[in-house]
Design a protein around this motif. Structure first.
Motif, PDB file in Angstrom:
ATOM      1  N   THR A 130      36.694  29.935  49.321  1.00  0.00           N
ATOM      2  CA  THR A 130      36.166  30.597  48.128  1.00  0.00           C
ATOM      3  C   THR A 130      35.820  29.609  47.018  1.00  0.00           C
ATOM      4  O   THR A 130      35.548  30.029  45.890  1.00  0.00           O
ATOM      5  CB  THR A 130      37.191  31.612  47.587  1.00  0.00           C
ATOM      6  OG1 THR A 130      38.418  30.924  47.267  1.00  0.00           O
ATOM      7  CG2 THR A 130      37.470  32.706  48.599  1.00  0.00           C
ATOM      8  N   ASN A 131      35.821  28.311  47.350  1.00  0.00           N
ATOM      9  CA  ASN A 131      35.566  27.276  46.333  1.00  0.00           C
ATOM     10  C   ASN A 131      36.530  27.398  45.153  1.00  0.00           C
ATOM     11  O   ASN A 131      36.151  27.254  43.998  1.00  0.00           O
ATOM     12  CB  ASN A 131      34.115  27.354  45.842  1.00  0.00           C
ATOM     13  CG  ASN A 131      33.133  26.937  46.915  1.00  0.00           C
ATOM     14  OD1 ASN A 131      33.393  26.018  47.685  1.00  0.00           O
ATOM     15  ND2 ASN A 131      32.008  27.619  46.976  1.00  0.00           N
ATOM     16  N   ARG A 132      37.782  27.695  45.497  1.00  0.00           N
ATOM     17  CA  ARG A 132      38.873  27.783  44.523  1.00  0.00           C
ATOM     18  C   ARG A 132      38.635  28.852  43.457  1.00  0.00           C
ATOM     19  O   ARG A 132      38.999  28.704  42.283  1.00  0.00           O
ATOM     20  CB  ARG A 132      39.146  26.423  43.868  1.00  0.00           C
ATOM     21  CG  ARG A 132      39.542  25.362  44.892  1.00  0.00           C
ATOM     22  CD  ARG A 132      40.196  24.156  44.284  1.00  0.00           C
ATOM     23  NE  ARG A 132      40.692  23.267  45.337  1.00  0.00           N
ATOM     24  CZ  ARG A 132      41.840  23.403  45.978  1.00  0.00           C
ATOM     25  NH1 ARG A 132      42.643  24.415  45.649  1.00  0.00           N
ATOM     26  NH2 ARG A 132      42.215  22.550  46.910  1.00  0.00           N
ATOM     27  N   ALA A 133      38.000  29.948  43.879  1.00  0.00           N
ATOM     28  CA  ALA A 133      37.851  31.088  42.966  1.00  0.00           C
ATOM     29  C   ALA A 133      39.182  31.839  42.867  1.00  0.00           C
ATOM     30  O   ALA A 133      40.111  31.611  43.652  1.00  0.00           O
ATOM     31  CB  ALA A 133      36.758  32.023  43.483  1.00  0.00           C
ATOM     32  N   MET A 134      39.287  32.741  41.897  1.00  0.00           N
ATOM     33  CA  MET A 134      40.504  33.546  41.727  1.00  0.00           C
ATOM     34  C   MET A 134      40.503  34.665  42.769  1.00  0.00           C
ATOM     35  O   MET A 134      40.107  35.798  42.509  1.00  0.00           O
ATOM     36  CB  MET A 134      40.534  34.126  40.308  1.00  0.00           C
ATOM     37  CG  MET A 134      40.710  33.079  39.232  1.00  0.00           C
ATOM     38  SD  MET A 134      42.333  32.290  39.281  1.00  0.00           S
ATOM     39  CE  MET A 134      43.364  33.675  38.819  1.00  0.00           C
ATOM     40  N   HIS A 135      40.927  34.319  43.985  1.00  0.00           N
ATOM     41  CA  HIS A 135      40.834  35.270  45.092  1.00  0.00           C
ATOM     42  C   HIS A 135      42.038  36.208  45.187  1.00  0.00           C
ATOM     43  O   HIS A 135      41.962  37.241  45.867  1.00  0.00           O
ATOM     44  CB  HIS A 135      40.658  34.531  46.418  1.00  0.00           C
ATOM     45  CG  HIS A 135      41.694  33.482  46.669  1.00  0.00           C
ATOM     46  ND1 HIS A 135      43.002  33.768  46.978  1.00  0.00           N
ATOM     47  CD2 HIS A 135      41.601  32.122  46.655  1.00  0.00           C
ATOM     48  CE1 HIS A 135      43.670  32.654  47.159  1.00  0.00           C
ATOM     49  NE2 HIS A 135      42.847  31.621  46.965  1.00  0.00           N
ATOM     50  N   GLN A 136      43.157  35.866  44.562  1.00  0.00           N
ATOM     51  CA  GLN A 136      44.372  36.717  44.582  1.00  0.00           C
ATOM     52  C   GLN A 136      44.834  37.041  46.000  1.00  0.00           C
ATOM     53  O   GLN A 136      45.448  38.059  46.242  1.00  0.00           O
ATOM     54  CB  GLN A 136      44.124  38.021  43.825  1.00  0.00           C
ATOM     55  CG  GLN A 136      43.753  37.829  42.356  1.00  0.00           C
ATOM     56  CD  GLN A 136      43.332  39.125  41.712  1.00  0.00           C
ATOM     57  OE1 GLN A 136      42.390  39.782  42.167  1.00  0.00           O
ATOM     58  NE2 GLN A 136      44.007  39.498  40.645  1.00  0.00           N
ATOM     59  N   GLY A 137      44.512  36.138  46.922  1.00  0.00           N
ATOM     60  CA  GLY A 137      44.991  36.315  48.291  1.00  0.00           C
ATOM     61  C   GLY A 137      44.076  37.111  49.194  1.00  0.00           C
ATOM     62  O   GLY A 137      44.409  37.313  50.365  1.00  0.00           O
ATOM     63  N   LEU A 138      42.903  37.557  48.689  1.00  0.00           N
ATOM     64  CA  LEU A 138      41.969  38.336  49.509  1.00  0.00           C
ATOM     65  C   LEU A 138      40.562  37.749  49.419  1.00  0.00           C
ATOM     66  O   LEU A 138      40.103  37.352  48.340  1.00  0.00           O
ATOM     67  CB  LEU A 138      41.913  39.797  49.061  1.00  0.00           C
ATOM     68  CG  LEU A 138      43.083  40.721  49.411  1.00  0.00           C
ATOM     69  CD1 LEU A 138      42.769  42.149  48.977  1.00  0.00           C
ATOM     70  CD2 LEU A 138      43.394  40.676  50.893  1.00  0.00           C
ATOM     71  N   GLY A 139      39.883  37.719  50.561  1.00  0.00           N
ATOM     72  CA  GLY A 139      38.489  37.304  50.610  1.00  0.00           C
ATOM     73  C   GLY A 139      37.764  38.081  51.684  1.00  0.00           C
ATOM     74  O   GLY A 139      38.274  38.242  52.793  1.00  0.00           O
ATOM     75  N   LEU A 140      36.587  38.606  51.340  1.00  0.00           N
ATOM     76  CA  LEU A 140      35.800  39.403  52.293  1.00  0.00           C
ATOM     77  C   LEU A 140      34.527  38.635  52.641  1.00  0.00           C
ATOM     78  O   LEU A 140      33.727  38.328  51.756  1.00  0.00           O
ATOM     79  CB  LEU A 140      35.444  40.762  51.691  1.00  0.00           C
ATOM     80  CG  LEU A 140      34.740  41.749  52.618  1.00  0.00           C
ATOM     81  CD1 LEU A 140      35.674  42.196  53.745  1.00  0.00           C
ATOM     82  CD2 LEU A 140      34.227  42.958  51.831  1.00  0.00           C
ATOM     83  N   GLN A 141      34.348  38.323  53.908  1.00  0.00           N
ATOM     84  CA  GLN A 141      33.179  37.555  54.338  1.00  0.00           C
ATOM     85  C   GLN A 141      32.011  38.473  54.616  1.00  0.00           C
ATOM     86  O   GLN A 141      32.112  39.422  55.400  1.00  0.00           O
ATOM     87  CB  GLN A 141      33.523  36.746  55.592  1.00  0.00           C
ATOM     88  CG  GLN A 141      32.374  35.890  56.108  1.00  0.00           C
ATOM     89  CD  GLN A 141      32.803  34.998  57.245  1.00  0.00           C
ATOM     90  OE1 GLN A 141      33.467  33.992  57.048  1.00  0.00           O
ATOM     91  NE2 GLN A 141      32.438  35.376  58.455  1.00  0.00           N
ATOM     92  N   VAL A 142      30.870  38.198  53.960  1.00  0.00           N
ATOM     93  CA  VAL A 142      29.651  38.976  54.180  1.00  0.00           C
ATOM     94  C   VAL A 142      28.618  38.066  54.830  1.00  0.00           C
ATOM     95  O   VAL A 142      28.514  36.888  54.488  1.00  0.00           O
ATOM     96  CB  VAL A 142      29.109  39.567  52.866  1.00  0.00           C
ATOM     97  CG1 VAL A 142      30.065  40.592  52.306  1.00  0.00           C
ATOM     98  CG2 VAL A 142      28.865  38.483  51.823  1.00  0.00           C
TER      99      VAL A 142
END
Length: 318
Positions: A130-142
């Protein structure tokens, strides 16, 4: 002793010659022959135009490479909103040992119901993805977005029973504005959105999220040359109307219900470009209270699209 060729170091080595040799081996003749036409500046290494052209090509290749990569929507709320809106996704990344709350549970449940892969990864890997974004432990790949051809928009309009209505963007570079415009276009009956190939936001993860999933239901096309495509649509009988703060006519003075219509929105800063403005059949402005300079591009689009939809309902053209 001067001139003593017998001294050590003054003896010429066998097989070597000094000075002019007999004949030139054809070099003088070759030097007189023409070398053909001078290459273009863009093709001559070391020329400024060559460096500029190479830099432009590298930039375009980097942009294309980035466009071909899947992106990640980061953050608990954005991920849940994207899953609720049926944004196409290929994987849900969940950081190991994160604190579980209702949003995490809902994201996992929705992903499972939709058949989306759920992958547990170390937090460091999610930081990198996520390039060190504030993901809060979740990321959804589109996945990379698949754009339509401008001709596809006309085909959709012809298959529809409604009067054609398209939205074209001229230099809108904020993906949040792009997503909001797509959402408004879908809400008020437009059959498609047209983007220029250069100097425009694309369908990134941010645009996907802002569109609330409507980008999956509305064709979005890319034109190599926006002005040329607008002229082609004019030849097909569509009226091209540009939205501009300094428009030549007020929105109340224009019949927006009678003709097939293309609404053109300018960039957030400079508005419509000169060539696009000259291509428009008319430029309209939205009347506002004194003291308000202008509206955000996506807000202005929503206002104009809502007005077009209202007038077409009254005229029975919806």
């Amino acid at each position: 002793m001067a001139g003593n060729s017998r001294r050590q170091g003054a003896i010429r080595k066998p097989g070597t010659k000094k000075g002019q040799v007999v004949g030139s081996g054809g070099q003088r003749r070759k030097g007189l022959e023409g070398k053909g036409p001078t290459p273009k500046a863009e093709d001559r290494p070391g020329h400024k135009a060559y460096r500029i052209s190479n830099a432009r090509d590298r930039k375009e290749q980097a942009r294309q490479k980035k466009a071909d990569k899947p992106e990640l929507i980061a953050g608990r709320n954005p991920v849940v909103e994207a899953l609720r809106a049926d944004v196409p996704a290929t994987a849900l990344y969940v950081a190991i040992n994160i604190e579980i709350d209702d949003r995490v549970n809902e994201a996992v449940r929705l992903a499972g119901d939709k058949g989306i892969s759920i992958l547990e990864v170390p937090r460091e890997e999610l930081d990198r993805k996520t390039n060190r974004a504030m993901h809060q432990g979740l990321g959804l790949q589109v996945p990379p977005f698949v754009y339509a051809d401008p001709r596809d928009l006309m085909a959709v309009a012809k298959d529809s029973s409604q009067t054609p209505l398209f939205v074209a963007l001229d230099g809108v570079t904020d993906p949040r504005n792009l997503g909001a415009v797509i959402r408004s276009a879908a809400a008020f009956g437009a059959q498609g959105v047209l983007l220029p190939e250069r100097r425009s936001a694309g369908m990134t993860a941010v645009a996907w999220r802002t569109s609330a999933g409507t980008a999956a239901k509305l064709p979005i096309a890319v034109a190599t040359n926006l002005t040329r495509q607008l002229k082609a649509w004019k030849d097909d009988g569509l009226m091209v109307v540009g939205l501009d703060a300094d428009g030549s006519v007020d929105i109340d003075e224009l019949d927006l219900a009678a003709d097939p219509l293309v609404i053109v929105l300018g960039s957030e800063g400079r508005g419509l470009s000169r060539l696009v403005r000259e291509t428009c059949d008319a430029t309209v402005s939205i009347p506002m209270s004194a003291g308000v300079e202008s509206l955000n591009a996506s807000v202005a689009a929503g206002v104009l699209l809502a007005e077009v939809a209202r007038r077409r309902r009254i005229a029975g053209r919806v």
